[in-house]
Design a protein around this motif. Structure first.
Motif, PDB file in Angstrom:
ATOM      1  N   HIS A 199      23.344  -1.591  -1.557  1.00  0.00           N
ATOM      2  CA  HIS A 199      22.348  -2.143  -2.471  1.00  0.00           C
ATOM      3  C   HIS A 199      22.817  -3.471  -3.055  1.00  0.00           C
ATOM      4  O   HIS A 199      22.031  -4.402  -3.210  1.00  0.00           O
ATOM      5  N   ILE A 200      24.108  -3.533  -3.393  1.00  0.00           N
ATOM      6  CA  ILE A 200      24.609  -4.763  -4.013  1.00  0.00           C
ATOM      7  C   ILE A 200      24.582  -5.908  -3.004  1.00  0.00           C
ATOM      8  O   ILE A 200      24.158  -7.026  -3.320  1.00  0.00           O
ATOM      9  N   VAL A 201      24.999  -5.626  -1.773  1.00  0.00           N
ATOM     10  CA  VAL A 201      24.932  -6.653  -0.730  1.00  0.00           C
ATOM     11  C   VAL A 201      23.483  -7.091  -0.514  1.00  0.00           C
ATOM     12  O   VAL A 201      23.183  -8.287  -0.435  1.00  0.00           O
ATOM     13  N   GLY A 202      22.579  -6.112  -0.458  1.00  0.00           N
ATOM     14  CA  GLY A 202      21.158  -6.426  -0.274  1.00  0.00           C
ATOM     15  C   GLY A 202      20.618  -7.296  -1.394  1.00  0.00           C
ATOM     16  O   GLY A 202      19.866  -8.251  -1.159  1.00  0.00           O
ATOM     17  N   PHE A 203      21.027  -6.986  -2.630  1.00  0.00           N
ATOM     18  CA  PHE A 203      20.561  -7.743  -3.794  1.00  0.00           C
ATOM     19  C   PHE A 203      21.093  -9.180  -3.751  1.00  0.00           C
ATOM     20  O   PHE A 203      20.342 -10.146  -3.950  1.00  0.00           O
ATOM     21  N   THR A 247      17.364  -2.311  -8.988  1.00  0.00           N
ATOM     22  CA  THR A 247      17.667  -1.181  -9.879  1.00  0.00           C
ATOM     23  C   THR A 247      16.940   0.087  -9.416  1.00  0.00           C
ATOM     24  O   THR A 247      17.448   1.193  -9.582  1.00  0.00           O
ATOM     25  N   CYS A 248      15.773  -0.075  -8.798  1.00  0.00           N
ATOM     26  CA  CYS A 248      15.053   1.072  -8.258  1.00  0.00           C
ATOM     27  C   CYS A 248      15.843   1.681  -7.091  1.00  0.00           C
ATOM     28  O   CYS A 248      15.911   2.900  -6.943  1.00  0.00           O
ATOM     29  N   GLY A 249      16.468   0.807  -6.285  1.00  0.00           N
ATOM     30  CA  GLY A 249      17.337   1.292  -5.218  1.00  0.00           C
ATOM     31  C   GLY A 249      18.523   2.053  -5.783  1.00  0.00           C
ATOM     32  O   GLY A 249      18.932   3.091  -5.257  1.00  0.00           O
ATOM     33  N   LEU A 250      19.077   1.546  -6.900  1.00  0.00           N
ATOM     34  CA  LEU A 250      20.200   2.241  -7.539  1.00  0.00           C
ATOM     35  C   LEU A 250      19.770   3.610  -8.060  1.00  0.00           C
ATOM     36  O   LEU A 250      20.545   4.567  -8.029  1.00  0.00           O
ATOM     37  N   ALA A 251      18.516   3.712  -8.530  1.00  0.00           N
ATOM     38  CA  ALA A 251      18.008   5.003  -9.009  1.00  0.00           C
ATOM     39  C   ALA A 251      18.054   6.041  -7.888  1.00  0.00           C
ATOM     40  O   ALA A 251      18.532   7.164  -8.087  1.00  0.00           O
ATOM     41  N   VAL A 252      17.580   5.655  -6.692  1.00  0.00           N
ATOM     42  CA  VAL A 252      17.600   6.588  -5.561  1.00  0.00           C
ATOM     43  C   VAL A 252      19.042   6.893  -5.149  1.00  0.00           C
ATOM     44  O   VAL A 252      19.378   8.027  -4.809  1.00  0.00           O
ATOM     45  N   PHE A 253      19.900   5.884  -5.223  1.00  0.00           N
ATOM     46  CA  PHE A 253      21.316   6.096  -4.928  1.00  0.00           C
ATOM     47  C   PHE A 253      21.903   7.162  -5.862  1.00  0.00           C
ATOM     48  O   PHE A 253      22.606   8.073  -5.420  1.00  0.00           O
ATOM     49  N   GLU A 254      21.590   7.052  -7.159  1.00  0.00           N
ATOM     50  CA  GLU A 254      22.083   8.030  -8.128  1.00  0.00           C
ATOM     51  C   GLU A 254      21.476   9.411  -7.876  1.00  0.00           C
ATOM     52  O   GLU A 254      22.144  10.427  -8.045  1.00  0.00           O
ATOM     53  N   MET A 255      20.214   9.428  -7.461  1.00  0.00           N
ATOM     54  CA  MET A 255      19.570  10.707  -7.163  1.00  0.00           C
ATOM     55  C   MET A 255      20.300  11.411  -6.020  1.00  0.00           C
ATOM     56  O   MET A 255      20.516  12.614  -6.063  1.00  0.00           O
ATOM     57  N   ARG A 256      20.712  10.630  -5.030  1.00  0.00           N
ATOM     58  CA  ARG A 256      21.387  11.248  -3.884  1.00  0.00           C
ATOM     59  C   ARG A 256      22.803  11.692  -4.224  1.00  0.00           C
ATOM     60  O   ARG A 256      23.404  12.460  -3.474  1.00  0.00           O
ATOM     61  N   LEU A 312      15.784   4.229 -13.476  1.00  0.00           N
ATOM     62  CA  LEU A 312      14.317   4.196 -13.436  1.00  0.00           C
ATOM     63  C   LEU A 312      13.759   3.493 -14.669  1.00  0.00           C
ATOM     64  O   LEU A 312      12.806   2.712 -14.589  1.00  0.00           O
ATOM     65  N   LEU A 313      14.394   3.770 -15.816  1.00  0.00           N
ATOM     66  CA  LEU A 313      13.941   3.151 -17.066  1.00  0.00           C
ATOM     67  C   LEU A 313      14.151   1.640 -17.032  1.00  0.00           C
ATOM     68  O   LEU A 313      13.280   0.864 -17.445  1.00  0.00           O
ATOM     69  N   VAL A 314      15.320   1.215 -16.508  1.00  0.00           N
ATOM     70  CA  VAL A 314      15.585  -0.222 -16.387  1.00  0.00           C
ATOM     71  C   VAL A 314      14.538  -0.859 -15.462  1.00  0.00           C
ATOM     72  O   VAL A 314      13.993  -1.932 -15.749  1.00  0.00           O
ATOM     73  N   TRP A 356       7.609   0.827  -5.016  1.00  0.00           N
ATOM     74  CA  TRP A 356       8.137  -0.262  -5.842  1.00  0.00           C
ATOM     75  C   TRP A 356       8.789  -1.358  -4.973  1.00  0.00           C
ATOM     76  O   TRP A 356       8.569  -2.548  -5.179  1.00  0.00           O
ATOM     77  N   HIS A 357       9.591  -0.944  -4.003  1.00  0.00           N
ATOM     78  CA  HIS A 357      10.214  -1.931  -3.102  1.00  0.00           C
ATOM     79  C   HIS A 357       9.142  -2.697  -2.343  1.00  0.00           C
ATOM     80  O   HIS A 357       9.262  -3.896  -2.116  1.00  0.00           O
ATOM     81  N   PHE A 358       8.092  -1.985  -1.942  1.00  0.00           N
ATOM     82  CA  PHE A 358       7.011  -2.628  -1.203  1.00  0.00           C
ATOM     83  C   PHE A 358       6.370  -3.741  -2.038  1.00  0.00           C
ATOM     84  O   PHE A 358       6.044  -4.811  -1.527  1.00  0.00           O
TER      85      PHE A 358
END
Lengths: 99, 204
Positions: A14-18, B81-90, B101-103, B183-185
């Protein structure tokens, strides 16, 4: 699939993508305002960067290729982009004769 | 199909574990394909008409790069940050998921705030949806994207509430994953608005 979602403790992908997205955004800005290229070259350049960034989002953030239906998802998105190009480029081309 | 191990696969992320969830996610991808076609028609209309400014302002008169960059960076960061949310979910971290998600929501709200201010500013300058073909197609294209983001904010808020009530289940995980795809879309669409509307409008 399945292999890439365990054991990762830091979101490198994600960080690389960002960072790449930011680089592409500012590169487009630079091409548009500071490169001194001809208008046509600027347009081609920024559109190429936009497509790159869209592909980046699809793969790095949306994981389009993952799951059992990854192949279908990828073909579906590729096809929708094909439709988009036909509609947009086709309209511009056709209307260039009218306007 | 009758294979139960395939039906509930423990090795997959939570959002893919049931057949229903997998089909929901695939179905949502197909919906996004249709959304691409929808936005393509709006882009085509805009790109055919944007130099038809009549007596109204042109793209170069109207657009301000600073405001556009603020909107772009807000939405781009919210996609991250939405990508990070899914990362944390996994990683099964509910707090991390909720925080990101809030951010994402706050960044999305910031984006909408700037966009509404931009539109109000244009209208004060006499650039309304009725002024010219350029502005009609501009407000419809950018407004449709803004409406999508607003819908996404409401949707994500409801999912946060559900997560607080139910925690991680295959169902809530699937919902989080699908709203993240949405959201990414929206960021993908914005990349093209940034390039084909704003940058192109200021260059030509």
């Amino acid at each position: 699939m399945g292999a890439n979602h365990h054991h990762e403790t830091f979101p490198w992908k994600h960080i690389v993508g960002f960072i790449l997205s930011l680089v592409l955004t500012f590169a487009a800005l630079w091409i548009a305002f500071s490169s001194g290229l001809a208008t046509k070259a600027i347009l081609v350049g920024i559109v190429v960067l936009a497509v790159l960034q869209a592909v980046l989002q699809l793969f790095m953030f949306m994981h389009v290729t993952e799951s059992d239906s990854g192949k279908i998802q990828t073909i579906n998105m590729a096809y929708s982009f094909f439709i988009a190009i036909v509609v947009v480029a086709g309209s511009i081309w056709t209307m260039a004769f009218v306007l | 199909m009758a294979d139960t191990a395939h039906h509930y696969d423990e090795t997959m992320p939570l959002e893919y574990r049931t057949e229903e969830s997998r089909l929901n996610i695939l179905g949502f991808w197909i919906f996004l394909g249709a959304e691409v076609a929808l936005f393509a028609t709006l882009f085509a209309t805009y790109l055919v008409l944007f130099q038809r400014t009549g007596h109204g302002p042109t793209t170069a008169d109207l657009f301000e790069i600073k405001d556009v960059m603020i909107e772009t960076l807000l939405l781009l960061t919210s996609s991250f940050t939405c990508g990070l949310a899914v990362f944390e979910m996994r990683r099964r971290r509910l707090t991390g998921l909720l925080v990101w998600l809030l951010v994402t929501l706050l960044l999305g709200a910031g984006f909408i705030t700037f966009e509404v201010r931009e539109f109000i500013h244009y209208v004060h300058e006499g650039a309304t949806i009725q002024t010219s073909a350029f502005l009609s197609s501009f407000f419809v294209l950018v407004g449709t994207h803004g409406a999508h983001v607003s819908l996404g904010i409401g949707w994500m808020t409801l999912i946060i509430i559900q997560l607080l009530q139910r925690g991680f289940t295959p169902r809530t995980a699937r919902k989080v994953f699908i709203v993240s795809l949405y959201w990414h879309f929206l960021d993908v669409v914005w990349i093209f608005i940034f390039t084909l509307v704003y940058l192109t409008g200021m260059v030509m």
